[in-house]
Design a protein around this motif. Sequence first.
Motif, PDB file in Angstrom:
ATOM      1  N   SER A  91       0.657  -1.116  -0.814  1.00 24.67           N
ATOM      2  CA  SER A  91      -0.138  -0.273  -0.132  1.00 24.67           C
ATOM      3  C   SER A  91       1.177   0.841   0.178  1.00 24.67           C
ATOM      4  O   SER A  91       1.904   1.494   0.301  1.00 24.67           O
ATOM      5  N   THR A  92       0.330   2.493  -0.743  1.00 26.67           N
ATOM      6  CA  THR A  92       1.122   3.839  -0.736  1.00 26.67           C
ATOM      7  C   THR A  92       1.310   3.942   0.937  1.00 26.67           C
ATOM      8  O   THR A  92       2.597   4.720   0.622  1.00 26.67           O
ATOM      9  N   ARG A  93       0.175   4.173   1.652  1.00 28.15           N
ATOM     10  CA  ARG A  93       0.026   5.018   3.291  1.00 28.15           C
ATOM     11  C   ARG A  93       2.145   3.873   3.737  1.00 28.15           C
ATOM     12  O   ARG A  93       2.250   4.288   4.170  1.00 28.15           O
ATOM     13  N   TRP A  94       1.938   2.362   3.554  1.00 28.01           N
ATOM     14  CA  TRP A  94       2.810   1.929   4.249  1.00 28.01           C
ATOM     15  C   TRP A  94       3.977   2.213   3.210  1.00 28.01           C
ATOM     16  O   TRP A  94       5.211   2.537   4.554  1.00 28.01           O
ATOM     17  N   LYS A  95       3.753   1.902   2.224  1.00 29.24           N
ATOM     18  CA  LYS A  95       5.633   3.031   1.749  1.00 29.24           C
ATOM     19  C   LYS A  95       6.200   4.071   2.109  1.00 29.24           C
ATOM     20  O   LYS A  95       7.390   4.607   2.963  1.00 29.24           O
ATOM     21  N   ASP A  96       4.967   4.707   2.399  1.00 31.37           N
ATOM     22  CA  ASP A  96       5.706   6.249   2.628  1.00 31.37           C
ATOM     23  C   ASP A  96       5.547   6.675   4.016  1.00 31.37           C
ATOM     24  O   ASP A  96       6.992   7.201   4.437  1.00 31.37           O
ATOM     25  N   ILE A  97       4.853   5.900   4.895  1.00 30.84           N
ATOM     26  CA  ILE A  97       5.320   6.044   6.018  1.00 30.84           C
ATOM     27  C   ILE A  97       7.279   5.506   6.550  1.00 30.84           C
ATOM     28  O   ILE A  97       8.383   6.194   7.578  1.00 30.84           O
ATOM     29  N   THR A  98       7.331   4.041   5.708  1.00 30.37           N
ATOM     30  CA  THR A  98       8.744   3.616   5.941  1.00 30.37           C
ATOM     31  C   THR A  98       9.534   4.647   5.568  1.00 30.37           C
ATOM     32  O   THR A  98      11.093   4.506   5.857  1.00 30.37           O
ATOM     33  N   PHE A  99       9.455   4.997   4.074  1.00 30.08           N
ATOM     34  CA  PHE A  99      10.356   5.759   3.759  1.00 30.08           C
ATOM     35  C   PHE A  99      10.305   7.039   4.290  1.00 30.08           C
ATOM     36  O   PHE A  99      11.735   7.091   4.677  1.00 30.08           O
ATOM     37  N   ARG A 100       9.468   7.494   5.206  1.00 29.74           N
ATOM     38  CA  ARG A 100      10.000   8.467   6.086  1.00 29.74           C
ATOM     39  C   ARG A 100      10.928   8.145   7.504  1.00 29.74           C
ATOM     40  O   ARG A 100      11.826   9.321   8.400  1.00 29.74           O
ATOM     41  N   ILE A 101      10.703   7.168   8.034  1.00 32.40           N
ATOM     42  CA  ILE A 101      11.053   6.831   8.506  1.00 32.40           C
ATOM     43  C   ILE A 101      12.662   6.204   8.312  1.00 32.40           C
ATOM     44  O   ILE A 101      13.883   6.805   9.465  1.00 32.40           O
ATOM     45  N   MET A 102      12.661   5.481   6.608  1.00 35.26           N
ATOM     46  CA  MET A 102      14.685   5.555   6.825  1.00 35.26           C
ATOM     47  C   MET A 102      14.767   6.772   6.581  1.00 35.26           C
ATOM     48  O   MET A 102      16.868   6.660   7.017  1.00 35.26           O
ATOM     49  N   GLU A 103      14.211   8.600   6.488  1.00 38.20           N
ATOM     50  CA  GLU A 103      14.856   9.235   5.961  1.00 38.20           C
ATOM     51  C   GLU A 103      15.267   9.930   7.176  1.00 38.20           C
ATOM     52  O   GLU A 103      16.429  10.799   7.757  1.00 38.20           O
ATOM     53  N   PHE A 104      14.598   9.701   8.761  1.00 36.15           N
ATOM     54  CA  PHE A 104      14.852  10.180  10.137  1.00 36.15           C
ATOM     55  C   PHE A 104      16.052   9.563   9.841  1.00 36.15           C
ATOM     56  O   PHE A 104      16.761  10.548  11.141  1.00 36.15           O
ATOM     57  N   ILE A 105      16.522   8.141   9.694  1.00 34.35           N
ATOM     58  CA  ILE A 105      17.452   7.503  10.849  1.00 34.35           C
ATOM     59  C   ILE A 105      18.657   7.880   9.903  1.00 34.35           C
ATOM     60  O   ILE A 105      19.764   8.085  10.783  1.00 34.35           O
ATOM     61  N   CYS A 106      18.344   8.187   9.127  1.00 32.56           N
ATOM     62  CA  CYS A 106      19.954   9.011   8.448  1.00 32.56           C
ATOM     63  C   CYS A 106      20.261  10.380   8.292  1.00 32.56           C
ATOM     64  O   CYS A 106      21.161  10.887   8.674  1.00 32.56           O
TER      65      CYS A 106
END
Length: 353
Positions: A91-106
């Motif tokens: 789903s688009t929602r799951w992918k968006d949140i996961t991308f933001r988490i990866m962005e936050f970590i970096c």
Amino acid sequence: MSSPIWSFFKVSDKDVKLAVCNVCRDKIPRGGSKQRHFNTTNMIRHLRTRHTTEYAEYEKLNQLKPTTSPFLNQPTVSDAFKRREPYSRDSTRWKDITFRIMEFICLDEQPLSVVEDKGFRRLLSCLDPRYDPPGRKYLTDVCLPTLYQTVNTNIDRLLKDSVYISFTSDIWSADACPMSLLSLTAHFIDSNFERHNIVLHCQDFTGSHSAEKLVNAFSGMFQSRGIQREKIHAILTDNAKNMQKAMRDADFPGLPCVAHTLQLAVHEGVLSQRSILDITASGRRIVGHFKHSPLAYTRLENVQKQLGQPIKKLRQDVSTRWNSTLYMFQSVLEQKSLQNTNRHARSQFTSGN
């Protein structure tokens, strides 16, 4: 009174509990003695039984009236349960949140394991209960390479569009392990006159740090990014002889770092004097005593509190940073002034008695 029935009735002027028919002037009870009990049932029945033409008009008006009932748009039981199911990983929602988490970590330099921490997962559950975060392995194997490719593509575009690029570089060596890293950071202004600082490389630099090896390393880093020699405006490095020789041998526009040049000048002109060296050594011993003795630091803080002074800690210097030695002297001198104040206060108290 938003019902279409009021096109055929009006409230009685003498009694609000009654409605007056506009056709026959009959008075119809509104269904109760209190306003909260009023309804339109009797008026609708009156039109249906006594005025069929007007009732047909009412039916048409009622069909055209938009509904505001919250019960007509209620989801079904299956829809309600479906809305509580976790998001699909497609789903688009799951992918968006996961991308933001990866962005936050970096961006915030967080460990990948943060996604498995209990507190972090509770936060995500509070923000969106349907989101089930992935583990660190998924972030490492899937998200991180994807984000790297996205950032890398954007960097290549920015470098390609720039006319001139300046660079800074340094060799960092660790004391705890036999490891050295060579960095290369690009500095440039884009077409919108926005400044960019991008770390292009930070690679292992083993073996001898000779000028020849540095030339090969720099040439390889520029080539991997497709940076032509004519785009290089300047390369800022320290004053190390191997680094300066590498710039000359490769015919790069190398410049020495002003901060490092100032460090060498102060070290040779001031810190090399015997009297300054002795004072510096004494300052380091004083600061080192308090740094390694919690009891001594506690006593120092108590004296500061008794004199109503702000709590200030002593600062240790770093031999490669001349300004850190200055800050160390300042912190020690502040405590000396504090000691003099304390002695003066005690002498005043003694003389008073």
